[in-house]
Design a protein around this motif. Sequence first.
Motif, PDB file in Angstrom:
ATOM      1  N   ALA A   1       0.825  -1.216   0.000  1.00 19.06           N
ATOM      2  CA  ALA A   1       0.000   0.000   0.000  1.00 19.06           C
ATOM      3  C   ALA A   1       0.849   1.251   0.000  1.00 19.06           C
ATOM      4  CB  ALA A   1      -0.920   0.001   1.225  1.00 19.06           C
ATOM      5  N   TYR A   2       2.136   1.112   0.383  1.00 19.66           N
ATOM      6  CA  TYR A   2       3.026   2.269   0.474  1.00 19.66           C
ATOM      7  C   TYR A   2       4.129   2.233  -0.595  1.00 19.66           C
ATOM      8  CZ  TYR A   2       0.653   1.915   4.903  1.00 19.66           C
ATOM      9  OH  TYR A   2      -0.319   1.778   5.858  1.00 19.66           O
ATOM     10  N   TYR A   3       3.950   1.356  -1.566  1.00 16.21           N
ATOM     11  CA  TYR A   3       4.946   1.262  -2.640  1.00 16.21           C
ATOM     12  C   TYR A   3       4.882   2.505  -3.511  1.00 16.21           C
ATOM     13  CZ  TYR A   3       7.822  -1.152  -6.161  1.00 16.21           C
ATOM     14  OH  TYR A   3       8.829  -1.513  -7.020  1.00 16.21           O
ATOM     15  N   HIS A   4       6.006   2.864  -4.119  1.00 17.27           N
ATOM     16  CA  HIS A   4       6.061   4.136  -4.847  1.00 17.27           C
ATOM     17  C   HIS A   4       5.258   4.152  -6.142  1.00 17.27           C
ATOM     18  CE1 HIS A   4       9.919   3.017  -7.341  1.00 17.27           C
ATOM     19  NE2 HIS A   4       9.173   1.966  -7.105  1.00 17.27           N
ATOM     20  N   ILE A   5       4.639   3.041  -6.486  1.00 15.60           N
ATOM     21  CA  ILE A   5       3.703   3.047  -7.611  1.00 15.60           C
ATOM     22  C   ILE A   5       2.526   3.977  -7.322  1.00 15.60           C
ATOM     23  CG2 ILE A   5       2.257   1.107  -6.846  1.00 15.60           C
ATOM     24  CD1 ILE A   5       2.239   0.149  -9.770  1.00 15.60           C
ATOM     25  N   HIS A   6       2.288   4.245  -6.024  1.00  8.66           N
ATOM     26  CA  HIS A   6       1.174   5.109  -5.623  1.00  8.66           C
ATOM     27  C   HIS A   6       1.582   6.576  -5.480  1.00  8.66           C
ATOM     28  CE1 HIS A   6      -1.039   1.427  -4.974  1.00  8.66           C
ATOM     29  NE2 HIS A   6      -0.162   1.019  -4.079  1.00  8.66           N
ATOM     30  N   HIS A   7       2.853   6.876  -5.662  1.00  8.23           N
ATOM     31  CA  HIS A   7       3.305   8.263  -5.544  1.00  8.23           C
ATOM     32  C   HIS A   7       2.727   9.094  -6.689  1.00  8.23           C
ATOM     33  CE1 HIS A   7       5.943  11.768  -5.361  1.00  8.23           C
ATOM     34  NE2 HIS A   7       6.364  11.350  -4.171  1.00  8.23           N
ATOM     35  N   PRO A   8       2.314  10.336  -6.428  1.00  6.78           N
ATOM     36  CA  PRO A   8       1.742  11.175  -7.492  1.00  6.78           C
ATOM     37  C   PRO A   8       2.651  11.330  -8.710  1.00  6.78           C
ATOM     38  CG  PRO A   8       1.338  12.174  -5.357  1.00  6.78           C
ATOM     39  CD  PRO A   8       2.232  11.005  -5.108  1.00  6.78           C
ATOM     40  N   PHE A   9       3.965  11.369  -8.496  1.00  5.29           N
ATOM     41  CA  PHE A   9       4.887  11.505  -9.626  1.00  5.29           C
ATOM     42  C   PHE A   9       4.825  10.268 -10.512  1.00  5.29           C
ATOM     43  CE2 PHE A   9       8.864  11.725 -11.939  1.00  5.29           C
ATOM     44  CZ  PHE A   9       9.058  13.076 -12.152  1.00  5.29           C
ATOM     45  N   HIS A  10       4.783   9.094  -9.893  1.00  9.24           N
ATOM     46  CA  HIS A  10       4.679   7.873 -10.693  1.00  9.24           C
ATOM     47  C   HIS A  10       3.315   7.757 -11.353  1.00  9.24           C
ATOM     48  CE1 HIS A  10       4.236   3.643 -11.806  1.00  9.24           C
ATOM     49  NE2 HIS A  10       5.533   3.695 -11.991  1.00  9.24           N
ATOM     50  N   ARG A  11       2.274   8.128 -10.626  1.00  5.65           N
ATOM     51  CA  ARG A  11       0.942   8.067 -11.225  1.00  5.65           C
ATOM     52  C   ARG A  11       0.855   8.981 -12.448  1.00  5.65           C
ATOM     53  NH1 ARG A  11      -1.462   8.478  -5.923  1.00  5.65           N
ATOM     54  NH2 ARG A  11      -2.292  10.499  -6.527  1.00  5.65           N
ATOM     55  N   ALA A  12       1.484  10.138 -12.371  1.00  5.03           N
ATOM     56  CA  ALA A  12       1.478  11.050 -13.518  1.00  5.03           C
ATOM     57  C   ALA A  12       2.181  10.416 -14.710  1.00  5.03           C
ATOM     58  CB  ALA A  12       2.154  12.364 -13.151  1.00  5.03           C
ATOM     59  N   MET A  13       3.294   9.709 -14.461  1.00  7.87           N
ATOM     60  CA  MET A  13       3.983   9.025 -15.564  1.00  7.87           C
ATOM     61  C   MET A  13       3.099   7.930 -16.150  1.00  7.87           C
ATOM     62  SD  MET A  13       8.043   8.764 -14.552  1.00  7.87           S
ATOM     63  CE  MET A  13       7.807   7.743 -13.093  1.00  7.87           C
TER      64      MET A  13
ATOM     65  N   GLU B   1      -0.143   7.656 -16.094  1.00  8.72           N
ATOM     66  CA  GLU B   1      -1.379   8.179 -16.701  1.00  8.72           C
ATOM     67  C   GLU B   1      -1.122   9.081 -17.901  1.00  8.72           C
ATOM     68  OE1 GLU B   1      -3.317  10.033 -13.415  1.00  8.72           O
ATOM     69  OE2 GLU B   1      -3.687   8.124 -12.365  1.00  8.72           O
ATOM     70  N   GLY B   2       0.137   9.260 -18.267  1.00  8.51           N
ATOM     71  CA  GLY B   2       0.450  10.045 -19.454  1.00  8.51           C
ATOM     72  C   GLY B   2       0.481  11.539 -19.226  1.00  8.51           C
ATOM     73  N   ARG B   3       0.588  11.972 -17.974  1.00 14.18           N
ATOM     74  CA  ARG B   3       0.588  13.404 -17.661  1.00 14.18           C
ATOM     75  C   ARG B   3       1.986  13.962 -17.433  1.00 14.18           C
ATOM     76  NH1 ARG B   3      -1.172  14.079 -12.990  1.00 14.18           N
ATOM     77  NH2 ARG B   3      -1.689  11.974 -12.260  1.00 14.18           N
ATOM     78  N   ALA B   4       3.009  13.130 -17.553  1.00 18.82           N
ATOM     79  CA  ALA B   4       4.376  13.590 -17.322  1.00 18.82           C
ATOM     80  C   ALA B   4       4.929  14.261 -18.571  1.00 18.82           C
ATOM     81  CB  ALA B   4       5.268  12.427 -16.909  1.00 18.82           C
ATOM     82  N   SER B   5       5.698  15.302 -18.361  1.00 17.01           N
ATOM     83  CA  SER B   5       6.356  15.995 -19.470  1.00 17.01           C
ATOM     84  C   SER B   5       7.632  15.253 -19.857  1.00 17.01           C
ATOM     85  CB  SER B   5       6.706  17.426 -19.067  1.00 17.01           C
ATOM     86  OG  SER B   5       7.714  17.426 -18.070  1.00 17.01           O
ATOM     87  N   ARG B   6       8.192  15.621 -20.995  1.00 15.82           N
ATOM     88  CA  ARG B   6       9.461  15.038 -21.420  1.00 15.82           C
ATOM     89  C   ARG B   6      10.543  15.286 -20.363  1.00 15.82           C
ATOM     90  NH1 ARG B   6      11.712  14.046 -26.870  1.00 15.82           N
ATOM     91  NH2 ARG B   6       9.643  14.688 -27.601  1.00 15.82           N
ATOM     92  N   GLU B   7      10.583  16.502 -19.802  1.00 18.98           N
ATOM     93  CA  GLU B   7      11.580  16.818 -18.790  1.00 18.98           C
ATOM     94  C   GLU B   7      11.404  15.941 -17.557  1.00 18.98           C
ATOM     95  OE1 GLU B   7      13.086  20.607 -16.060  1.00 18.98           O
ATOM     96  OE2 GLU B   7      10.981  20.421 -16.622  1.00 18.98           O
ATOM     97  N   GLN B   8      10.169  15.683 -17.176  1.00 18.40           N
ATOM     98  CA  GLN B   8       9.928  14.861 -15.995  1.00 18.40           C
ATOM     99  C   GLN B   8      10.335  13.410 -16.224  1.00 18.40           C
ATOM    100  OE1 GLN B   8       5.781  15.773 -15.480  1.00 18.40           O
ATOM    101  NE2 GLN B   8       6.206  17.720 -14.450  1.00 18.40           N
ATOM    102  N   ILE B   9      10.035  12.888 -17.399  1.00  9.57           N
ATOM    103  CA  ILE B   9      10.460  11.530 -17.726  1.00  9.57           C
ATOM    104  C   ILE B   9      11.984  11.447 -17.729  1.00  9.57           C
ATOM    105  CG2 ILE B   9      10.552   9.780 -19.542  1.00  9.57           C
ATOM    106  CD1 ILE B   9       7.848   9.777 -18.321  1.00  9.57           C
ATOM    107  N   GLN B  10      12.623  12.409 -18.366  1.00 10.00           N
ATOM    108  CA  GLN B  10      14.084  12.409 -18.415  1.00 10.00           C
ATOM    109  C   GLN B  10      14.690  12.557 -17.019  1.00 10.00           C
ATOM    110  OE1 GLN B  10      14.900  15.593 -21.185  1.00 10.00           O
ATOM    111  NE2 GLN B  10      14.879  14.226 -22.964  1.00 10.00           N
TER     112      GLN B  10
END
Length: 250
Positions: free
Chosen positions: A20-32, A34-43
């Motif tokens: 339940a506390y794995y980083h798959i649930h972190h907002p940054f990972h969820r954004a990646m 769900e397709g909401r991450a920018s190129r800079e964020q992915i890089q």
Amino acid sequence: MSQIAMSPAEFEQALRAKGAYYHIHHPFHRAMYEGRASREQIQGWVANRFYYQLNIPLKDAAIMANCPDRDTRREWVQRILDHDGAPGEEGGIEAWLRLAEAVGLQRERVLSQELVLPGVRFAVDAYVNFARRASWQEAASSSLTELFAPQIHQSRLDAWPQHYPWIDAGGYDYFRTRLGQARRDVEHGLRITLQHYCSLEAQQRMLEILQFKLDVLWSMLDAMSMAYELQRPPYHTVTSERVWHRGIAL
């Protein structure tokens, strides 16, 4: 009066509940995902996560250095080979560098570690130092975040090609390879853990150790979120230069 230890099945269930506390649930990972991450964020994620990949063999070598059991070392050494590679075989570190190139980063820049945020470096270094100081059983058991790893690798394979067509598909080899490796590693790590922690006190300590490892992974994404989502990298109120240290032993 001492409390009764959990049965192996109950203990394994308690370990798995930490997912339940794995980083798959972190907002940054969820954004990646769900397709909401920018190129800079992915890089930024790829470049920072590379520091974690580099240190996995160091963590595993520390575990082996503290382990007197030859059979365990024979099995554990495969983890080092998985990441460092073997003669004629590419390892996970090289595969990650190809991922970096696939998202548009220069290999030399990633290898230089100039993009590694201090919060990421501190978290990863804390994990390696724990593996060096702890008993080999505790250090080995800390790797059990791998219980949840196949899900996170599969989520990237499912979502990234759809959301980020600009990423070269050849960069996904690391995730494909780790699907099988992580499941194999879980079997070994879980076997060590269920055999070693026999009292309730020891089992509760192990749950704390697993939480520590979850904290490491979550904290890495916290640092990346500050830098790449909130545009608040270290020293952002002072300079736009990357003035933070780059790995000098302190």
